[in-house]
Write a protein that holds these residues in place. Structure first.
Motif, mmCIF file in Angstrom:
data_model
loop_
_atom_site.group_PDB
_atom_site.id
_atom_site.type_symbol
_atom_site.label_atom_id
_atom_site.label_comp_id
_atom_site.label_asym_id
_atom_site.label_seq_id
_atom_site.Cartn_x
_atom_site.Cartn_y
_atom_site.Cartn_z
ATOM 1 N N ASN B 222 28.066 3.245 25.177
ATOM 2 C CA ASN B 222 27.662 2.053 24.456
ATOM 3 C C ASN B 222 26.322 2.320 23.791
ATOM 4 N N PRO B 223 26.007 1.546 22.752
ATOM 5 C CA PRO B 223 24.671 1.717 22.152
ATOM 6 C C PRO B 223 23.607 1.313 23.155
ATOM 7 N N GLY B 224 22.378 1.735 22.899
ATOM 8 C CA GLY B 224 21.323 1.441 23.862
ATOM 9 C C GLY B 224 21.464 2.390 25.028
ATOM 10 N N HIS B 225 20.742 2.105 26.094
ATOM 11 C CA HIS B 225 20.751 3.041 27.203
ATOM 12 C C HIS B 225 21.010 2.305 28.503
ATOM 13 N N ALA B 226 21.768 2.931 29.400
ATOM 14 C CA ALA B 226 21.928 2.385 30.737
ATOM 15 C C ALA B 226 22.009 3.539 31.717
ATOM 16 N N ARG B 227 21.402 3.344 32.863
ATOM 17 C CA ARG B 227 21.442 4.355 33.899
ATOM 18 C C ARG B 227 22.889 4.588 34.345
ATOM 19 N N GLU B 229 25.412 4.905 32.592
ATOM 20 C CA GLU B 229 26.072 5.892 31.748
ATOM 21 C C GLU B 229 25.357 7.236 31.782
ATOM 22 N N GLU B 230 24.172 7.250 32.378
ATOM 23 C CA GLU B 230 23.399 8.491 32.442
ATOM 24 C C GLU B 230 24.178 9.567 33.205
#
Lengths: 333, 279
Positions: B222-227, B229-230
């Motif tokens: 997804n756009p932006g950042h999330a742990r 998806e890290e």
């Protein structure tokens, strides 16, 4: 610093405890791997995937637990020594929450993606801001009330700002990560995170270790410390920079893990004869042991739930905190 | 009696609700869920759908984006939807129930579609959507095409390779999920069942690495950042992915139970058999 046999024994014992917990942390995991195979894979032998699991998943987790715990324990010991207040702790005075805000900003603004050091640097900046603010608001002479209230206000503000930033993120998972930044976790970290945090934690330790002599002198009061040749301004500077670097580095990769800096120095204080200089090294080892143990416990209690580390440290730490409040209240009022 | 009162109340409020005859074709259909958006746009007559959820215009999530771009969007709030004066609201199981309860109390017909966890659920929801929109002939035609396409794709290899859908937070899809059905239709054995995961659950990265599946389908970023998806960048997972001839991403074709899932099935099958996909 005299060579006290009891003190050496304590450090040796804590070191051995850390070593044992470190080994347990590397050997315990969701996949049942025989200890012999694990150690062989760790040293670079055996099946490739097993090596990858040991060296890229379990080893960084154990290393981070040790480093983050040491950072929290040491910062707590130094803060308590400098403020001469047993309730000072990076979590309670808002340093961890502010570091988390810095880290979240760096991540969501894309700075962390453009160059990796932006993440711990931003966390360090957040931590720095809060330490300075707490020292201004509570001051070295400030009472417990002022310290705790200032910490509460800073924590609440930083926590709300963190939640705001994550809620505004276009990523649907971001908002649920508020809980990670509030309670901390070490799951699925890689060696990259170790390399991000290590330089900051090591620099912080190098700044905080030499403060021991000054903190010892300070137990006799500021005037006595100044008379014995301690430069209080320099001491304060080292303390602020050292704590910010340590908490910044630790929080950037693991979120905020509360109460470690409160519980560990408190438990060890009597054993080191209440000398701040000795408490620093002992608390570093003790903190490492506590976070390693907590991280093993979250994997044993709920292996597939990613239970947050802060859940366990708070369950242990909060009653301690209440106990300390009662104790200081009797002294102050 | 209650209905009469409600209608009087609505008329008094200056709102003319169509829908006196329950059998008539709904003309002001509002969809508030990504999956009902797409099913409705596939089956509806022109201008029958007057609003879709904002996600229907998201290029990462929606296979009906081009159609959705001309239609005003909503965010599934009761007030916003009610002011559109819908004669039918299409919702999914994840739509906030408070909003739907409120709309029903205001006399708006609401049709809630259960999530699809199998190909049969896709068939059921297609026909149900056809009935709800009074477009049954169109629904039958789409369904016939879907069944023909599926039959053409399906084969059962003697020794199926293992595969797993690995999403943010280490979530894997089990056999009793739509993604599981897609893997099976493409001729793969879902690794999730080896770990006792039937619907879906979390699989620690180290267990995935040691199981060494032949194919790991990773979820779309997804756009932006999330742990969350890290971990899809974790070196251990990257190592697994490098062993595949190419990466497969669970994109918008996987997001909802529409006939478009067969595009993803065809892609998976082509990867297994090594044939080239016709563009």
């Amino acid at each position: 610093m005299s060579r006290n046999p009891n003190y050496s024994l304590l450090l040796t014992g804590l070191g051995a405890l850390c070593l044992a917990l470190f080994a347990a942390s590397v050997l315990i995991g969701p996949a049942a791997i025989r200890p012999g195979d694990s150690l062989r894979a760790l040293s670079g032998q055996g099946p490739e995937m097993l090596q990858l699991v040991m060296r890229q998943i379990r080893l960084p987790r154990a290393l981070l637990a040790l480093m983050v715990g040491a950072a929290l324990g040491m910062s707590g010991a130094v803060m308590q020594g400098f403020l001469r207040n047993p309730l000072a702790e990076p979590g309670l005075v808002g340093t961890s929450a502010s570091a988390a805000l810095g880290a979240v900003l760096a991540i969501q603004l894309g700075l962390a993606a453009s160059f990796p050091l932006a993440l711990p640097l931003a966390a360090l900046a957040g931590a720095l801001g809060s330490v300075v603010l707490v020292l201004l608001l509570a001051g070295p002479r400030g009472g417990t009330m002022a310290l705790i209230l200032a910490g509460l206000a800073i924590s609440a503000l930083a926590g709300a700002a963190t939640a705001l930033v994550l809620n505004l993120s276009p990523n649907p998972y971001a908002a649920s990560e508020i809980i990670f930044w509030m309670l901390g976790s070490l799951s699925d970290r890689s060696m990259l995170h170790v390399w991000i945090a290590a330089p900051f934690i090591i620099c912080g330790a190098a700044l905080l270790f030499p403060t021991g002599r000054g903190l010892d002198a300070l137990t006799l009061g500021e005037d006595a410390a100044a008379a014995s040749g301690i430069d209080l301004r320099q001491l304060r500077l080292m303390l602020v920079a050292g704590t910010a670097a340590m908490i910044g580095g630790a929080t950037a990769v693991a979120g905020t893990i509360g109460f470690v800096g409160l519980v560990v120095p408190h438990v060890l204080r009597h054993a080191v004869g209440a000398r701040p200089s000795r408490l620093i090294a002992a608390s570093a080892l003790g903190g490492g042991a506590m976070v390693l143990a907590a991280d093993i416990a979250v994997r044993l209690i709920a292996p597939e739930r990613d239970l947050k580390l802060g859940v366990l440290t708070s369950i242990v730490g909060a009653p301690f905190f209440l106990h300390l409040i009662l104790k200081t209240r009797r002294l102050e009022w | 009696m209650v209905t009469a009162l409600l209608r009087v109340a609505c008329l008094a409020g200056g709102l003319s609700l169509v829908g006196a005859a329950a059998e008539a074709r709904p003309e002001r259909v509002v969809s508030v869920n990504l999956c009902t958006d797409q099913l409705a746009l596939m089956l509806a007559a022109p201008r029958q759908v007057i609003s879709v959820s904002y996600l229907a215009q998201d290029p990462l999530l929606s296979v009906m984006r081009e159609r959705a771009l001309d239609i005003p969007v909503n965010h599934a709030s009761a007030e916003e939807v009610f002011l559109l004066r819908p004669d039918l609201v299409l919702a999914g199981a994840t739509t906030p129930p408070e909003a739907l309860r409120l709309l029903r109390r205001l006399g708006v017909p609401v049709e809630v579609f259960p999530p699809e966890t199998s190909f049969q659920d896709i068939r059921d929801n297609l026909l149900r959507m056809g009935r709800a929109l009074d477009r049954e002939a169109r629904a039958e035609a789409v369904l016939a095409q879907f069944d023909a396409d599926l039959a053409a794709l399906q084969d059962h290899p003697a020794d199926p390779p293992s595969a797993v859908l690995y999403a943010a937070n280490g979530y894997v899809a089990g056999d009793e999920s739509l993604a599981g059905a897609m893997l099976a239709a493409a001729g793969y054995r879902n690794l999730a069942s080896d770990f006792g995961i039937r619907h879906g659950g979390n699989l620690p990265l180290e267990e995935l690495a040691l199981a060494q599946p032949d194919l790991v389908v990773v979820s779309e970023r997804n756009p932006g950042h999330a742990r969350a998806e890290e971990m899809l960048d974790h070196p251990a997972l990257r190592h697994l992915l490098e062993r595949q001839s190419r990466e497969v991403i669970s994109d918008r074709d996987w997001a909802c139970g529409t006939p478009h899932v067969l595009r993803a099935v065809a892609d998976l099958r082509a990867l297994r058999t090594g044939e080239k996909l016709p563009k």
